[in-house]
Motif scaffolding. Structure first.
Motif, PDB file in Angstrom:
ATOM      1  N   ASP A  35     -44.741   0.056  67.417  1.00  0.00           N
ATOM      2  CA  ASP A  35     -44.029  -1.228  67.443  1.00  0.00           C
ATOM      3  C   ASP A  35     -44.694  -2.142  68.293  1.00  0.00           C
ATOM      4  O   ASP A  35     -44.617  -3.312  68.247  1.00  0.00           O
ATOM      5  N   THR A  36     -44.814  -1.598  69.486  1.00  0.00           N
ATOM      6  CA  THR A  36     -45.171  -2.516  70.733  1.00  0.00           C
ATOM      7  C   THR A  36     -46.730  -3.037  70.370  1.00  0.00           C
ATOM      8  O   THR A  36     -46.979  -4.210  70.688  1.00  0.00           O
ATOM      9  N   THR A  37     -47.421  -2.180  69.751  1.00  0.00           N
ATOM     10  CA  THR A  37     -48.720  -2.739  69.472  1.00  0.00           C
ATOM     11  C   THR A  37     -48.691  -3.733  68.486  1.00  0.00           C
ATOM     12  O   THR A  37     -49.330  -4.982  68.641  1.00  0.00           O
ATOM     13  N   ILE A  38     -47.927  -3.504  67.381  1.00  0.00           N
ATOM     14  CA  ILE A  38     -47.886  -4.554  66.281  1.00  0.00           C
ATOM     15  C   ILE A  38     -47.220  -5.849  66.981  1.00  0.00           C
ATOM     16  O   ILE A  38     -47.699  -6.769  66.668  1.00  0.00           O
ATOM     17  N   GLU A  39     -46.184  -5.889  67.722  1.00  0.00           N
ATOM     18  CA  GLU A  39     -45.815  -6.948  68.376  1.00  0.00           C
ATOM     19  C   GLU A  39     -46.735  -7.751  69.203  1.00  0.00           C
ATOM     20  O   GLU A  39     -46.783  -9.049  69.260  1.00  0.00           O
ATOM     21  N   GLY A  43     -47.921 -11.039  68.214  1.00  0.00           N
ATOM     22  CA  GLY A  43     -47.479 -12.265  68.964  1.00  0.00           C
ATOM     23  C   GLY A  43     -45.965 -12.499  68.628  1.00  0.00           C
ATOM     24  O   GLY A  43     -45.545 -13.593  68.994  1.00  0.00           O
ATOM     25  N   ARG A  44     -45.347 -11.819  68.003  1.00  0.00           N
ATOM     26  CA  ARG A  44     -43.986 -11.801  67.552  1.00  0.00           C
ATOM     27  C   ARG A  44     -43.289 -10.531  67.404  1.00  0.00           C
ATOM     28  O   ARG A  44     -43.699  -9.480  67.397  1.00  0.00           O
ATOM     29  N   THR A  45     -42.019 -10.565  67.396  1.00  0.00           N
ATOM     30  CA  THR A  45     -41.108  -9.250  67.400  1.00  0.00           C
ATOM     31  C   THR A  45     -41.045  -8.888  65.947  1.00  0.00           C
ATOM     32  O   THR A  45     -41.207  -9.374  64.967  1.00  0.00           O
ATOM     33  N   ILE A  46     -40.964  -7.473  66.112  1.00  0.00           N
ATOM     34  CA  ILE A  46     -40.657  -6.759  64.727  1.00  0.00           C
ATOM     35  C   ILE A  46     -39.520  -7.552  64.106  1.00  0.00           C
ATOM     36  O   ILE A  46     -39.749  -7.635  62.804  1.00  0.00           O
ATOM     37  N   ALA A  47     -38.399  -8.019  64.581  1.00  0.00           N
ATOM     38  CA  ALA A  47     -37.435  -8.455  63.938  1.00  0.00           C
ATOM     39  C   ALA A  47     -37.840  -9.593  63.202  1.00  0.00           C
ATOM     40  O   ALA A  47     -37.534 -10.142  62.043  1.00  0.00           O
ATOM     41  N   ASP A  48     -38.791 -10.708  63.974  1.00  0.00           N
ATOM     42  CA  ASP A  48     -39.353 -11.890  63.496  1.00  0.00           C
ATOM     43  C   ASP A  48     -40.132 -11.632  62.361  1.00  0.00           C
ATOM     44  O   ASP A  48     -40.099 -12.199  61.204  1.00  0.00           O
ATOM     45  N   ILE A  49     -41.019 -10.589  62.435  1.00  0.00           N
ATOM     46  CA  ILE A  49     -41.844 -10.189  61.051  1.00  0.00           C
ATOM     47  C   ILE A  49     -41.121  -9.701  59.950  1.00  0.00           C
ATOM     48  O   ILE A  49     -41.443 -10.196  59.085  1.00  0.00           O
ATOM     49  N   GLU A  55     -39.715  -6.878  54.538  1.00  0.00           N
ATOM     50  CA  GLU A  55     -40.242  -5.446  54.728  1.00  0.00           C
ATOM     51  C   GLU A  55     -41.573  -5.106  54.092  1.00  0.00           C
ATOM     52  O   GLU A  55     -42.495  -4.356  54.955  1.00  0.00           O
ATOM     53  N   PRO A  56     -41.955  -5.268  53.033  1.00  0.00           N
ATOM     54  CA  PRO A  56     -43.183  -4.885  52.449  1.00  0.00           C
ATOM     55  C   PRO A  56     -44.389  -5.161  53.180  1.00  0.00           C
ATOM     56  O   PRO A  56     -45.356  -4.660  53.615  1.00  0.00           O
ATOM     57  N   SER A 119     -27.130   1.411  69.942  1.00  0.00           N
ATOM     58  CA  SER A 119     -26.136   0.449  70.574  1.00  0.00           C
ATOM     59  C   SER A 119     -26.626  -0.141  71.614  1.00  0.00           C
ATOM     60  O   SER A 119     -26.295  -1.430  72.277  1.00  0.00           O
ATOM     61  N   ARG A 120     -27.681   0.165  72.486  1.00  0.00           N
ATOM     62  CA  ARG A 120     -28.077  -0.214  73.638  1.00  0.00           C
ATOM     63  C   ARG A 120     -29.279  -1.298  73.429  1.00  0.00           C
ATOM     64  O   ARG A 120     -29.514  -1.937  74.102  1.00  0.00           O
ATOM     65  N   SER A 121     -29.714  -1.491  72.003  1.00  0.00           N
ATOM     66  CA  SER A 121     -30.949  -2.382  71.817  1.00  0.00           C
ATOM     67  C   SER A 121     -30.289  -3.281  70.597  1.00  0.00           C
ATOM     68  O   SER A 121     -29.784  -2.758  69.756  1.00  0.00           O
ATOM     69  N   ASN A 122     -30.709  -4.528  70.799  1.00  0.00           N
ATOM     70  CA  ASN A 122     -30.662  -5.284  69.648  1.00  0.00           C
ATOM     71  C   ASN A 122     -31.685  -5.542  68.695  1.00  0.00           C
ATOM     72  O   ASN A 122     -31.551  -6.390  67.778  1.00  0.00           O
ATOM     73  N   ASN A 123     -32.967  -5.197  69.358  1.00  0.00           N
ATOM     74  CA  ASN A 123     -34.199  -5.384  68.519  1.00  0.00           C
ATOM     75  C   ASN A 123     -34.382  -4.311  67.216  1.00  0.00           C
ATOM     76  O   ASN A 123     -35.219  -3.641  67.285  1.00  0.00           O
ATOM     77  N   ARG A 124     -33.257  -4.353  66.603  1.00  0.00           N
ATOM     78  CA  ARG A 124     -33.401  -3.247  65.267  1.00  0.00           C
ATOM     79  C   ARG A 124     -33.086  -3.903  63.997  1.00  0.00           C
ATOM     80  O   ARG A 124     -31.686  -3.902  63.738  1.00  0.00           O
ATOM     81  N   PRO A 125     -34.055  -4.423  63.428  1.00  0.00           N
ATOM     82  CA  PRO A 125     -33.620  -5.373  62.054  1.00  0.00           C
ATOM     83  C   PRO A 125     -33.120  -4.600  60.975  1.00  0.00           C
ATOM     84  O   PRO A 125     -32.307  -5.258  60.306  1.00  0.00           O
TER      85      PRO A 125
END
Ligand code: GLY
Length: 518
Positions: A35-39, A43-49, A55-56, A119-125
C-alpha cells in the motif's frame, strides 16, 4: 522470481505492517508495504485512488505493484493490502511466487480485535460505516481466499508483535535470515571461573561443548512443560521440580540432593538446569551445595532467565520470612540461551522478560529497539556479563541491575503478586524515573523516554490507581537491601547510580506522578 520472499496476507488491522517491519529486522531483509509503495508511486493515498478511480482500477494498480515487488531478486518481507486476494491475477502471482520459493503467511485476527485495531486509523476506504459488519462480511468472503494462497495461518489475537514474528519465523524455517550469524558467544570474564553464554536461534547445539570432559554423568533439573534438551553423550537423570515460588524452597533442594545421591552424582559430575529463573536459581543452589560445589550449566528457556537469572551466578531459595534469603554465588560453567524457545512461552511470561530487557536501555545508551531480538538479547547478556565481571558479589555496580526493583518488589508485595516480577519492575522503572525527576537528577524528556521504551515492549507503565502509596513505602522499608534508609537505583546525568536515604515524601510524590494520567 527467484527470491524466497515472505509475503504477509490478511485483513486490515491484523498487524501486517508492524509484524512485517519487525520480521524484516529479524531477517535483515528489506520491508515493503505494497500500500505504501502504491501511494508513493501514484503520489496519492489509497483512499483517493479508490474514490477517484474505483476499486477495479485500484486492484489493477495493486497487481502490477505486487508483480514488480515479487520480481526482485532481493529476499524481502512484503505486507500486502487486505484485498490482494480479491483479484484472480494477484492470486496467480502469489502462487507463482510460492513455486519460486516465496512463503505466504496469513495473519488472522478475530473481528473484535480488528475492529479495535482499525479504529486507530482513518485511511481505510472499505471500512466506512459499521466496521464490525463490514469486517465480518470481508472475512467471510476472503477467509477461504487467504487460506488458498497461503502456506500457513497464524492467529494474532492477544499476541505481541515479537511473538507473532517468532511464529512466522518458525513457519518459514526453511527460509534463512541473510548471512545467519549462528549463535553469538558472550564471555563472562571471571578469571578461572570465566564461562561462555551461547545466544541465538539453535544455540542449544552449543550445549555438548559446555559439558566438562571429565564429567561422567549429569542430573538435569527441569519442570513439567519446559522443552526438553537433545540427548547427551553421557548418562543423565531427569528431575522435575514444582512450579511457582512455593517450589523454591530448601525442601526442594533437599529432595534434589537426595536424588543426586541416589544417581551417584559425584563432585566431578554436572548439574544442568533447564528452564526459567526459578529452575536456574534452585538447580544452581543445589549444585553449589552438593559436595560443597558441583559444576552447573544453565539452559535458559525463558526470556527473563536468558537476560538475567541464568547469568552471573546468583542462586538461592525462599524462606517463609522472605524471598531469596538463602543462597550462594555459584557461577555456571556455561549458559545456553536458545531463542527458538521464545515462541513456546506464554504471552505474559514473554512480557515479563521484556520488563527485564527494558532496564538494559537505561544501563547503557544503546538503542536496543533497533536491534533484532537475538542481537538485543545478546547485547543484554553482554551488558550483564560486563557488570558481573567487574562486581561479581554486588559490592557496587552490580546493584544497578536492580533498576526499578525497589518499587517493583513493593508493587509485587502490596498487590499480593497480582503483577508478575517483570511487569512490576517495568512500572517500578517509571516510578524511579519520576523520583529522579523530583530529585532534580533528570528532566521530563528522560521520563518520557522511559514511557517510550515500555510502550515499545507493550508493557503497562501507569501505577494502578487502587494502590495504597503508604503501604508501598512501608514495603520498601522492609526490603532486605534497605540498609541505609530508602535506597533506589536512580537515573542521572552520569547514568544509573545507587542513591541512599531518599525521603519518603519524595517517594510519595513519585508514586503520585507515576499513578497520574500521562
Ligand atoms: N538479577 C540481578 C543480578 O543478577 O545481579
Amino acid at each position: 522470481m527467484a527470491a524466497p520472499h515472505i509475503v504477509l496476507v490478511g485483513l486490515m488491522g491484523v498487524g501486517k505492517s508492524s509484524v512485517g517491519r519487525a520480521l524484516a529486522r529479524e531477517m535483515k531483509w528489506p520491508f515493503i508495504d505494497t500500500d505504501t509503495t502504491i501511494e508513493s508511486n501514484e503520489g496519492r493515498t489509497i483512499a483517493d485512488i479508490f474514490a477517484v478511480e474505483g476499486e477495479p482500477a485500484f486492484r489493477r494498480i495493486e497487481r502490477s505493484a505486487l508483480e514488480s515487488i515479487l520480481a526482485s531478486s532481493q529476499p524481502t518481507v512484503i505486507a500486502t493490502g487486505g484485498g490482494v486476494v480479491e483479484t484472480e491475477s494477484c492470486r496467480d502471482t502469489l502462487a507463482a511466487a510460492r513455486r519460486s520459493g516465496a512463503r505466504v503467511v496469513w495473519l488472522y485476527a478475530t473481528i473484535p480485535t480488528m475492529v479495535e485495531r482499525t479504529s486507530r486509523s482513518n485511511n481505510r476506504p472499505l471500512l466506512e460505516g459499521d466496521r464490525e459488519s463490514t469486517l465480518t462480511r470481508l472475512l467471510d468472503r476472503r477467509g477461504t481466499l487467504y487460506r488458498s494462497v497461503s502456506d500457513a495461518k497464524i492467529e494474532t489475537d492477544g499476541k505481541s508483535v515479537a511473538r507473532i514474528v517468532r511464529e512466522v519465523m518458525n513457519e518459514v524455517a526453511n527460509v534463512q535470515p541473510t548471512s545467519p550469524a549462528g549463535p553469538r558467544r558472550v564471555r563472562v570474564e571471571l578469571g578461572e571461573r570465566a564461562y561462555e553464554v551461547a545466544v541465538g536461534a539453535g544455540a542449544i547445539a552449543a550445549l555438548p561443548q559446555m559439558i566438562p570432559p571429565d564429567a561422567k554423568r549429569a542430573v538435569i533439573v527441569s519442570q513439567v512443560g519446559v522443552p526438553s534438551i537433545p540427548e547427551l553423550d553421557l548418562p543423565t537423570h531427569l528431575v522435575h521440580i514444582g512450579d511457582g515460588e512455593h517450589a523454591k524452597t530448601l525442601a526442594t533442594v533437599e529432595d534434589l540432593c537426595r536424588q543426586f545421591a541416589r544417581f551417584g552424582l559425584t563432585r566431578n559430575d554436572l548439574v544442568i538446569g533447564v528452564g526459567g529463573g526459578l529452575v536456574t536459581d534452585v538447580a544452581g543452589f543445589a549444585a553449589a551445595s552438593w559436595h560443597r560445589g558441583t559444576r552447573v550449566v544453565h539452559v535458559a528457556t525463558t526470556l527473563l532467565a536468558m537476560v538475567d537469572a541464568a547469568i552471573g551466578g546468583k542462586t538461592g531459595v525462599n524462606l517463609p520470612e522472605g524471598k531469596n534469603l538463602v543462597g550462594a554465588f555459584w557461577q555456571p560453567s556455561g549458559v545456553v540461551c536458545d531463542t527458538n524457545w521464545l515462541a513456546t512461552l506464554p504471552e505474559r511470561e514473554l512480557r515479563c522478560g521484556w520488563g527485564e530487557v527494558a532496564k538494559y536501555h537505561f544501563l547503557t545508551g544503546d538503542d536496543l529497539l533497533t536491534m533484532s531480538t537475538d542481537e538485543r538479547i545478546a547485547r543484554c547478556v553482554r551488558i550483564k556479563a560486563d557488570i558481573v565481571a567487574q562486581d561479581e558479589r554486588e559490592g557496587g555496580r552490580r546493584a544497578l541491575l536492580n533498576y526499578g526493583h525497589t518499587f517493583g518488589h513493593a508493587i509485587e508485595t502490596v498487590t499480593g503478586h497480582r503483577f508478575a516480577h517483570g511487569e512490576a519492575v517495568a512500572i517500578g522503572m517509571i516510578c524511579a524515573a519520576h523520583l529522579a525527576r523530583i530529585l532534580g537528577r533528570v528532566d521530563d524528556a528522560r521520563v518520557e523516554a522511559h514511557y517510550r521504551v515500555l510502550d515499545a515492549y507493550g508493557l503497562q507503565s501507569v501505577l494502578p490507581a487502587d494502590l495504597d502509596h503508604d503501604a508501598l513505602v512501608s514495603a520498601m522499608g522492609r526490603d532486605k537491601k534497605a540498609t541505609s534508609g530508602l535506597v533506589f537505583i536512580l537515573d542521572g546525568s552520569a547514568g544509573l547510580e545507587s542513591v541512599a536515604n531518599v525521603e519518603p515524601v519524595h517517594v510519595l510524590a513519585a508514586l503520585a506522578s507515576a499513578a497520574g494520567v500521562r
